[in-house]
Write an enzyme that holds these catalytic residues in place. Sequence first.
Site, PDB file in Angstrom:
ATOM      1  N   SER A  53       0.798  -1.227   0.000  1.00  0.00           N
ATOM      2  CA  SER A  53       0.000   0.000   0.000  1.00  0.00           C
ATOM      3  C   SER A  53       0.828   1.273   0.000  1.00  0.00           C
ATOM      4  O   SER A  53       0.311   2.341  -0.330  1.00  0.00           O
ATOM      5  CB  SER A  53      -0.950   0.009   1.201  1.00  0.00           C
ATOM      6  N   LYS A 122       0.559   4.757   6.739  1.00  0.00           N
ATOM      7  CA  LYS A 122      -0.026   5.558   5.662  1.00  0.00           C
ATOM      8  C   LYS A 122       0.566   6.969   5.729  1.00  0.00           C
ATOM      9  O   LYS A 122       1.237   7.349   6.679  1.00  0.00           O
ATOM     10  CB  LYS A 122      -1.551   5.662   5.795  1.00  0.00           C
TER      11      LYS A 122
END
Length: 254
Positions: A53, A122
């Site tokens: 990701s 993230k």
Amino acid sequence: MGAELEASTDSGRRPRGLLGSIAEILIIAVTAILLALLIKTFLAQAFYIPSESMQPGLEINDRVLVEKPSYWFGGTPERGDVVVFADPGDWLSTNQVAPPPSGFRAVLAKIGLYPTGDHLVKRVIGVGGDTVECCESGRVVVNGTPLDETPFIAPTDTCNGPMAQDNGAYVKGGCRGWKAVVPEGHLFVMGDNRENSADSSFHLCSPERQESGDDACDRAFVPVSDVVGRVALVFWPTDRFGLEHRPETFDSVD
């Protein structure tokens, strides 16, 4: 006189013995463990990257060092920081949770000397009070400023924010519009691999549900209190060693 003093000193020495050596080793070991725990709690902690990701900046199985002092004394994550945080609400599915280390590795993980992978990583796109939207000319917009994220995100087919969905209202792919106002004390985060990151945009409610005040919509945002720290560097594998910097594009956001 000098010879007498030397003889007196030698006669006063006693052999340390086996028990003395064991006690010294235990003291050193306990001190090292306590020091490692203090470092893990207040200074830095190792993690590994479990998914794609955050490509291309962070690859699967990269080992990263997360530093914590940046958020001391009232400091909070800033736009552009890559942060590690606890699951804010069922973001991790069962098959995404890495099995805990066992044996000696489990001991090392407890004191922060062995990388763990039970958190998420993230990039912070919006902080409390920010308005984050998709998209303008394919760019994610924060407080009216389109972000030039091409230097650090994976190339996309359409736009830089395609993952939003809500029971079919938003679907993966394409460049469907979405908008979020970040609650105070929370973060809006996205993976750099926008087409393969179940992040804030992925968990975002439809505008109708947001306007209705549905409490379930809060799970799209990460509480600042869940943040462990900021990714400072990749330390393994050695050919990927490097520091993590905040991109300049976020400096232009009001």
